[in-house]
Write a protein that holds these residues in place. Structure first.
Motif, PDB file in Angstrom:
ATOM      1  N   SER A 104       0.829  -1.209   0.000  1.00 53.69           N
ATOM      2  CA  SER A 104       0.000   0.000   0.000  1.00 53.69           C
ATOM      3  C   SER A 104       0.857   1.250   0.000  1.00 53.69           C
ATOM      4  CB  SER A 104      -0.925   0.005   1.220  1.00 53.69           C
ATOM      5  OG  SER A 104      -0.166   0.097   2.417  1.00 53.69           O
ATOM      6  N   PHE A 105       0.188   2.405  -0.053  1.00 52.84           N
ATOM      7  CA  PHE A 105       0.841   3.703   0.071  1.00 52.84           C
ATOM      8  C   PHE A 105      -0.201   4.715   0.535  1.00 52.84           C
ATOM      9  CE2 PHE A 105      -0.794   3.313  -4.196  1.00 52.84           C
ATOM     10  CZ  PHE A 105      -1.381   4.533  -4.464  1.00 52.84           C
ATOM     11  N   GLU A 106       0.270   5.894   0.920  1.00 52.66           N
ATOM     12  CA  GLU A 106      -0.625   6.973   1.333  1.00 52.66           C
ATOM     13  C   GLU A 106      -0.502   8.124   0.350  1.00 52.66           C
ATOM     14  OE1 GLU A 106      -0.930   6.503   6.150  1.00 52.66           O
ATOM     15  OE2 GLU A 106       0.758   7.652   5.353  1.00 52.66           O
ATOM     16  N   VAL A 107      -1.627   8.812   0.067  1.00 56.35           N
ATOM     17  CA  VAL A 107      -1.643   9.853  -0.940  1.00 56.35           C
ATOM     18  C   VAL A 107      -2.638  10.931  -0.549  1.00 56.35           C
ATOM     19  CG1 VAL A 107      -3.370   8.580  -2.298  1.00 56.35           C
ATOM     20  CG2 VAL A 107      -1.980  10.334  -3.412  1.00 56.35           C
ATOM     21  N   VAL A 108      -2.373  12.169  -0.962  1.00 56.24           N
ATOM     22  CA  VAL A 108      -3.310  13.262  -0.708  1.00 56.24           C
ATOM     23  C   VAL A 108      -3.001  14.399  -1.683  1.00 56.24           C
ATOM     24  CG1 VAL A 108      -1.985  14.642   0.964  1.00 56.24           C
ATOM     25  CG2 VAL A 108      -4.484  14.487   1.179  1.00 56.24           C
ATOM     26  N   GLN A 109      -3.997  15.227  -1.993  1.00 58.09           N
ATOM     27  CA  GLN A 109      -3.753  16.435  -2.769  1.00 58.09           C
ATOM     28  C   GLN A 109      -3.224  17.522  -1.822  1.00 58.09           C
ATOM     29  OE1 GLN A 109      -6.622  15.013  -1.926  1.00 58.09           O
ATOM     30  NE2 GLN A 109      -8.399  16.184  -2.658  1.00 58.09           N
TER      31      GLN A 109
END
Length: 458
Positions: free
Chosen positions: A75-80
């Motif tokens: 998995s990974f984490e992402v955000v604008q």
């Protein structure tokens, strides 16, 4: 016991590598928002390279990009995120991503894909931002026939002092690249026009290179056909306030495909990053966004880009090219030896290699049909500098043989890879196993040899 230095195998390898593409719907962020966790569609043997393309689903809104962190095998984490000069929170954004296992790979159609990670604190910045600038060079190992489509993404937040996504990201960083050609490119951290925060620690930039100007397809893990293409977009993409610049797809798609792209040049004095501004089944639109930390304008000079397009989300595992050589350096050479007649020179002939080998090589020779009697060629005394050889005749003949021109091949033992991906495995085995003709006494047997490299075919 006989020592038989006669084992050389050449073919493709059957190691596997993984790749996927998908769409992530990022919800609007606010004061209490956090990064979104995204699970990969398949597990990876090591953390893959992940690249996103930010969009402008709120046309006329504030500058924004996408940051990722905590990339693992699952998995990974992402955000604008928004830069200084904006308020921090951002509207919902639907973004496409590509994930590729690190290494040198080939798709089933033969096109090359290479992915890697570069740790760097080298930066580029806009006019008026203090500090030095530089580029970090990356060399490609895949034999790209021309400039590939290249994608870059920061995967860490080592220097972050801001509070994204509830607040702005500081220091503002995207990944940038330039001087893309068949053998490599240059990358850096892009600060644009934002001067807040400092870059004192190295960040990890993930990069993906796909053979440029390709249009083909492959089968994913579910058996579906995935059409794909890579393109090098010309120097036509301008800034946010200049409009949306459309590029037509080379392939044909029944619905809007997934598109991931990045600038592959670094023109203009203000920095900037690529965003998608339109998408249909026939074309995609790009624009270069800029921050508003020092001024309100978001115009930009023309930029070129590399893009990769997939007909739908997928996950896939492919056979990989052979691994690199099992030794630090390997050598091989081929040559010709003129063997004098053993009627007049009844001794083995010494042949010298064109240059010394680092290790004693395995040598192969083949006899010719010069002379009327049955004959073969035997070798002995193989060293790092040469070997001895002579034409020989079997029982039933007189022994001496006329002169003979023979070709030889000498290769360092081990598993090796040629630039086109062909693998060579070279070795030797000690054996007393024999085969013989009818009427010859004694048992017959074979010696088994296991390959160290997993070949995909004979």
């Amino acid at each position: 016991m006989l020592l038989l230095p006669c084992l050389l195998f050449m073919a493709e390898s059957a190691l596997a590598w993984r790749m996927e593409a998908g769409i992530v719907n990022l919800p609007a962020t606010s004061a209490g928002s956090s990064f979104q966790t995204v699970n990969f569609r398949q597990n990876y043997p090591s953390a893959p390279v992940v690249v996103f393309l930010p969009t402008n689903e709120n046309p006329g809104g504030q500058p924004a990009s996408v940051r990722i962190r905590n990339v693992t095998t699952t998995s990974f984490e992402v955000v604008q995120v928004e830069p200084t000069g904006a308020d921090g929170p951002h509207p919902a954004m639907s973004v496409s991503y590509i994930a590729v296992q690190t290494g040198i790979h080939q798709l089933p159609d033969g096109n090359w894909v290479e992915a890697g990670i570069r740790s760097t604190s080298t930066v580029q910045h806009g006019s008026g931002v203090s500090g030095g600038e530089g580029w970090d060079s990356i060399g490609f190992s895949a034999p790209f026939p021309g400039a590939p489509a290249t994608l870059v993404q920061i995967k860490t937040m080592a220097n972050e002092i801001g509070t994204p996504p509830s607040g702005v990201s500081a220091p503002w960083l995207t990944a940038t690249q330039t001087s893309v050609n068949a053998s490599g490119m240059q990358v850096a951290l892009e600060r644009s026009e934002v001067n807040s925060g400092s870059v004192s620690l190295a960040e990890s930039i993930g990069w993906i290179a796909v053979a440029g100007s390709a249009t083909s397809s492959f089968t994913d893990n579910l058996g579906a056909t995935i059409n794909y293409e890579s393109q090098l977009v010309g120097d036509t993409i301008r800034g946010w306030s200049n409009g949306c610049y459309t590029t037509s797809f080379t392939g044909t798609y029944s619905v809007a495909p997934l598109v991931v792209a990045r600038k592959n040049r670094h023109d203009g004095g203000d920095g900037g990053w690529l965003r998608r501004c339109s998408l249909s089944s026939a074309a995609v639109g790009f624009t270069v966004d800029e921050d508003q930390a020092r001024d309100s304008e978001r115009a930009h000079t023309t930029e070129s880009a590399g893009m990769v397009v997939f007909s739908s989300a997928f996950d896939a595992e492919f056979p990989d090219p052979p691994p690199a050589s099992t030794d630090a350096a390997w050598e091989w050479e081929a040559g010709v030896v003129n063997l004098p007649s053993t009627f007049t020179s009844p001794n083995f002939t010494s042949a010298s290699f064109t240059q010394p080998f680092n290790a004693i090589p395995v040598v192969f020779v083949v006899a010719t049909n010069q002379g009327g009697d049955p004959s073969s060629v035997r070798i002995s005394n193989v060293t790092t500098t040469g070997f001895d050889l002579a034409q020989v005749e079997p029982t039933g003949n007189d022994g001496p043989h006329i002169d003979m021109e023979v070709h030889y091949l000498a290769v360092t033992p081990g598993t090796h890879r040629l630039p086109d991906g062909t693998v060579l495995e070279v070795g030797q085995v000690t054996t007393s196993a024999v085969q013989h003709g009818n009427g010859v006494s004694g048992a017959e047997s074979w010696q088994s040899v296991s390959f160290g490299n997993p070949f995909v075919g004979t």
